[in-house]
Design a protein around this motif. Structure first.
Motif, PDB file in Angstrom:
ATOM      1  N   VAL A 411       0.860  -1.175   0.000  1.00  0.00           N
ATOM      2  CA  VAL A 411       0.000   0.000   0.000  1.00  0.00           C
ATOM      3  C   VAL A 411       0.899   1.229   0.000  1.00  0.00           C
ATOM      4  N   HIS A 412       0.828   2.010  -1.073  1.00  0.00           N
ATOM      5  CA  HIS A 412       1.654   3.203  -1.235  1.00  0.00           C
ATOM      6  C   HIS A 412       0.844   4.406  -0.746  1.00  0.00           C
ATOM      7  N   LEU A 413       1.290   4.995   0.353  1.00  0.00           N
ATOM      8  CA  LEU A 413       0.508   6.034   1.023  1.00  0.00           C
ATOM      9  C   LEU A 413       1.173   7.386   0.872  1.00  0.00           C
ATOM     10  N   THR A 414       0.360   8.379   0.527  1.00  0.00           N
ATOM     11  CA  THR A 414       0.804   9.764   0.454  1.00  0.00           C
ATOM     12  C   THR A 414      -0.111  10.606   1.317  1.00  0.00           C
ATOM     13  N   LEU A 415       0.476  11.362   2.249  1.00  0.00           N
ATOM     14  CA  LEU A 415      -0.302  12.180   3.172  1.00  0.00           C
ATOM     15  C   LEU A 415       0.030  13.648   2.982  1.00  0.00           C
ATOM     16  N   ASP A 416      -0.993  14.468   3.033  1.00  0.00           N
ATOM     17  CA  ASP A 416      -0.828  15.926   2.944  1.00  0.00           C
ATOM     18  C   ASP A 416      -1.847  16.538   3.905  1.00  0.00           C
ATOM     19  N   GLU A 417      -1.444  16.644   5.173  1.00  0.00           N
ATOM     20  CA  GLU A 417      -2.357  17.133   6.202  1.00  0.00           C
ATOM     21  C   GLU A 417      -1.897  18.484   6.723  1.00  0.00           C
ATOM     22  N   GLY A 418      -2.880  19.385   6.928  1.00  0.00           N
ATOM     23  CA  GLY A 418      -2.597  20.660   7.554  1.00  0.00           C
ATOM     24  C   GLY A 418      -2.546  20.530   9.065  1.00  0.00           C
ATOM     25  N   SER A 419      -2.332  21.664   9.739  1.00  0.00           N
ATOM     26  CA  SER A 419      -2.241  21.634  11.200  1.00  0.00           C
ATOM     27  C   SER A 419      -3.593  21.460  11.870  1.00  0.00           C
ATOM     28  N   SER A 420      -4.673  21.936  11.230  1.00  0.00           N
ATOM     29  CA  SER A 420      -6.013  21.823  11.812  1.00  0.00           C
ATOM     30  C   SER A 420      -6.619  20.470  11.467  1.00  0.00           C
ATOM     31  N   ARG A 421      -7.368  19.935  12.417  1.00  0.00           N
ATOM     32  CA  ARG A 421      -7.987  18.628  12.213  1.00  0.00           C
ATOM     33  C   ARG A 421      -9.456  18.772  11.852  1.00  0.00           C
ATOM     34  N   LEU A 422      -9.970  17.739  11.217  1.00  0.00           N
ATOM     35  CA  LEU A 422     -11.391  17.676  10.918  1.00  0.00           C
ATOM     36  C   LEU A 422     -12.161  17.313  12.179  1.00  0.00           C
ATOM     37  N   ARG A 423     -13.473  17.508  12.119  1.00  0.00           N
ATOM     38  CA  ARG A 423     -14.296  17.033  13.226  1.00  0.00           C
ATOM     39  C   ARG A 423     -14.132  15.531  13.356  1.00  0.00           C
ATOM     40  N   TRP A 451      -2.738   2.300  -4.040  1.00  0.00           N
ATOM     41  CA  TRP A 451      -2.230   3.651  -3.795  1.00  0.00           C
ATOM     42  C   TRP A 451      -3.298   4.441  -3.050  1.00  0.00           C
ATOM     43  N   VAL A 452      -2.880   5.103  -1.982  1.00  0.00           N
ATOM     44  CA  VAL A 452      -3.804   5.923  -1.183  1.00  0.00           C
ATOM     45  C   VAL A 452      -3.207   7.311  -1.056  1.00  0.00           C
ATOM     46  N   HIS A 453      -4.000   8.317  -1.406  1.00  0.00           N
ATOM     47  CA  HIS A 453      -3.579   9.716  -1.260  1.00  0.00           C
ATOM     48  C   HIS A 453      -4.599  10.421  -0.375  1.00  0.00           C
ATOM     49  N   CYS A 454      -4.139  10.976   0.742  1.00  0.00           N
ATOM     50  CA  CYS A 454      -5.015  11.647   1.702  1.00  0.00           C
ATOM     51  C   CYS A 454      -4.590  13.105   1.820  1.00  0.00           C
ATOM     52  N   THR A 455      -5.521  14.002   1.538  1.00  0.00           N
ATOM     53  CA  THR A 455      -5.274  15.438   1.646  1.00  0.00           C
ATOM     54  C   THR A 455      -6.277  16.023   2.625  1.00  0.00           C
ATOM     55  N   VAL A 456      -5.783  16.713   3.645  1.00  0.00           N
ATOM     56  CA  VAL A 456      -6.654  17.340   4.640  1.00  0.00           C
ATOM     57  C   VAL A 456      -6.261  18.797   4.781  1.00  0.00           C
ATOM     58  N   ASN A 457      -7.196  19.670   4.497  1.00  0.00           N
ATOM     59  CA  ASN A 457      -7.036  21.106   4.718  1.00  0.00           C
ATOM     60  C   ASN A 457      -8.351  21.576   5.325  1.00  0.00           C
ATOM     61  N   ALA A 458      -8.483  21.310   6.634  1.00  0.00           N
ATOM     62  CA  ALA A 458      -9.766  21.516   7.311  1.00  0.00           C
ATOM     63  C   ALA A 458     -10.356  22.890   6.986  1.00  0.00           C
ATOM     64  N   PRO A 459     -11.662  22.896   6.661  1.00  0.00           N
ATOM     65  CA  PRO A 459     -12.642  21.815   6.802  1.00  0.00           C
ATOM     66  C   PRO A 459     -12.778  20.911   5.576  1.00  0.00           C
ATOM     67  N   SER A 460     -11.890  21.056   4.586  1.00  0.00           N
ATOM     68  CA  SER A 460     -11.972  20.229   3.387  1.00  0.00           C
ATOM     69  C   SER A 460     -11.031  19.038   3.497  1.00  0.00           C
ATOM     70  N   ALA A 461     -11.364  17.985   2.773  1.00  0.00           N
ATOM     71  CA  ALA A 461     -10.511  16.794   2.759  1.00  0.00           C
ATOM     72  C   ALA A 461     -10.836  15.967   1.527  1.00  0.00           C
TER      73      ALA A 461
END
Length: 528
Positions: A411-423, A451-461
């Motif tokens: 499983v090839h994982l790519t993460l792009d998370e901001g400092s703020s979290r989602l609910r 392949w998994v790509h996760c992008t979090v830019n609260a409140p969007s994801a």
């Protein structure tokens, strides 16, 4: 505490009380060897108490019967000795103490009544009337027995309250019943998001702010509970420090174009509302005074929100505990049974007498291995919870490592998370959707890579899961996975799409988005 342990403890404590009393009486009697009648009385007390302990420990005679007989016999021994010595009178305080340990206040009153009656009867039969010193001794030690008995009754009640294993269940049942009764009477319900929306809407009538966010504490860090759509178009770099300051001081604050005020009740700060306000409005309006007034005005809403958050915490904990229970049941029950079947198939394969049997047993063994792997994935899914593992990216990472270990598929994982979290509920649903997509790639697509790509830019994801498997097939009528993915997405206002990839395989995309407003619209909304 079991019945046997209770009985053993009762016999031990009451036995020590009798031994202590016997020694306290016997030592003065032995010291004064000129009173042989007192020596006979001490021997009588010893025989009565030894007999009482023996009967209580060996025979199934009701405890109250033994106690009443003991009280009567002790009072007779004391009454018979009173004309010649007062040294045995302290024995009258022992049986009420034992009665308090055994039967509570009722036992104290019963033993005192029996002893008073027995002393009076003995005096009448022996034809003597107590003089003032004898009457004073009887009254004093019966009164002492009352005091000791009440103390024993109190200790008994504390022991039953602390040690009763069913008490927590009774308390929980009572509280849950009250909660169910009260739920229908709550005018605003128990939806924390709805309560927060009402707060923001009413606060906007006093201050025309934009980009409002309601922050609450979650695992010792501030997490957005509700974020308005225009929040995505604002610069919130300094907002977190402002919110932390407002939370710690429980007072509103203004910093440049950012404002924040606490929602507090009697127990403290429940949440912090932060938003953007133009510098022009900050200079023209009494912003600080307005924020303080809003903080006071929303005290009822703060209580409602605090109650809703507590209810959500109880519901989340109950859900998590039920998932853990199911995981234990699956792991310790079905999974172990199926694994045992695999060992039986191995034994049968070793004893096969033809190549055809060997081939069939091999096919059966592979199928069983696949079922066991699926059960392991299910157990991991039940125990893996976004609310306890960490952020959404950390939870997906743990899931990816598990799939690689169990299924042997990279499983090839790519993460792009901001400092703020989602609910937390958004993170939980996104994790379950991602989990279902990865399980489908393992079970149905026969993929070699995921392949998994996760992008979090609260409140969007956005989470994208892609594989190199067989692609989408015909949807079976008994297939619920895709339907459940769409249901989970609708709960958090997200969209799910599944399509064949341009280079084969399946691409699943789940998106939670709030459209940011343009700069012109933002400036216009900031002005009155």
């Amino acid at each position: 505490m079991t019945l046997l342990r209770k009985q053993t403890r009762y016999i031990g404590v009451s036995g020590l009380a009798r031994v202590f009393a016997l020694l306290s009486i016997a030592v003065p009697v032995l010291w004064n060897s000129l009173e042989p009648d007192a020596l006979v009385g001490v021997l009588g007390l010893a025989l009565v108490w030894m007999g009482s302990l023996t009967v209580a420990g060996l025979f199934k005679i009701p405890r109250w019967v033994v106690l009443m007989v003991e009280a009567g016999l002790i009072a007779c021994v004391v009454g018979a000795s009173l004309p010649r010595t007062l040294l045995l009178a302290p024995a009258l305080a022992v049986t009420p103490f034992v009665g308090g340990l055994s039967r509570g206040v009722r036992g104290v009153i019963e033993t005192l009544t029996v002893q008073l009656g027995a002393v009076s009867l003995t005096a009448a039969l022996m034809g003597w009337r107590p003089d003032p010193s004898q009457g004073s001794a009887i009254f004093t030690w019966l009164l002492a027995g009352l005091g000791f008995g009440l103390l024993a009754s109190f200790a008994r009640s504390l022991q039953e309250t602390d040690k009763d294993e069913l008490t927590p269940y009774r308390d929980a049942r009572s509280l849950i019943t009250k909660l169910l009764d009260l739920t229908g009477e709550l005018s605003e319900g128990l939806d924390a998001v709805t309560i927060s929306q009402n707060v923001i809407a009413e606060a906007r009538e006093e201050l025309p702010f934009v980009g409002a966010v309601v922050y609450v504490r979650r695992h010792d860090e501030l997490t957005p509970l509700l974020q308005s759509a225009e929040h995505a178009g604002l610069d919130t770099g300094s907002r977190e420090l402002l919110v932390e300051r407002v939370w710690s001081t429980a007072a509103p604050a203004v910093q440049g174009g950012e404002i924040a005020f606490p929602l507090r009740n009697d127990s403290g700060v429940v949440a912090v509302v932060a938003a953007g306000l133009s510098s022009e409005l900050v200079s023209r309006l009494p912003v600080q005074a307005t924020l303080e007034a809003l903080s006071v005005r929303f005290r009822p809403e703060a209580l409602q929100l605090d109650t809703a958050l507590l209810f959500d915490a109880v519901r989340a904990e109950a859900t998590a505990e039920e998932r853990r229970r199911l995981a234990r049941e699956v792991h310790d029950g079905v999974a172990q049974d199926i694994a045992s079947l695999g060992y039986m198939v191995d034994d049968l394969e070793e004893s096969a007498t033809s190549p055809t049997q060997v081939e069939l047993f091999g096919i059966l063994r592979r199928e069983i291995t696949g079922v066991v792997a699926e059960l392991r994935r299910s157990v991991f899914s039940l125990r893996n919870d976004a609310s306890t593992v960490g952020s959404l990216g950390e939870s997906i990472g743990a899931l990816a490592r598990h799939v690689t270990t169990v299924a042997g598929i990279p499983v090839h994982l790519t993460l792009d998370e901001g400092s703020s979290r989602l609910r937390w509920e958004v993170e939980a649903e996104l994790l379950r959707i991602t989990q279902e997509a990865m399980n489908n790639a393992v079970k149905h697509a026969r993929a070699d890579n995921i392949w998994v790509h996760c992008t979090v830019n609260a409140p969007s994801a956005e989470v994208v899961v892609r594989d190199d498997g067989r692609g989408l097939g015909d949807l079976r009528h008994d297939s619920h996975g895709v339907r459940i993915m769409h249901e989970r997405a609708s709960l958090i206002g997200a969209t799910v799409t599944l399509e064949n990839g341009s280079q084969g395989g399946v691409v699943m995309r789940v998106v939670v988005s709030f459209a940011p407003i343009s700069t012109g619209e933002l400036q216009q909304s900031l002005l009155p």
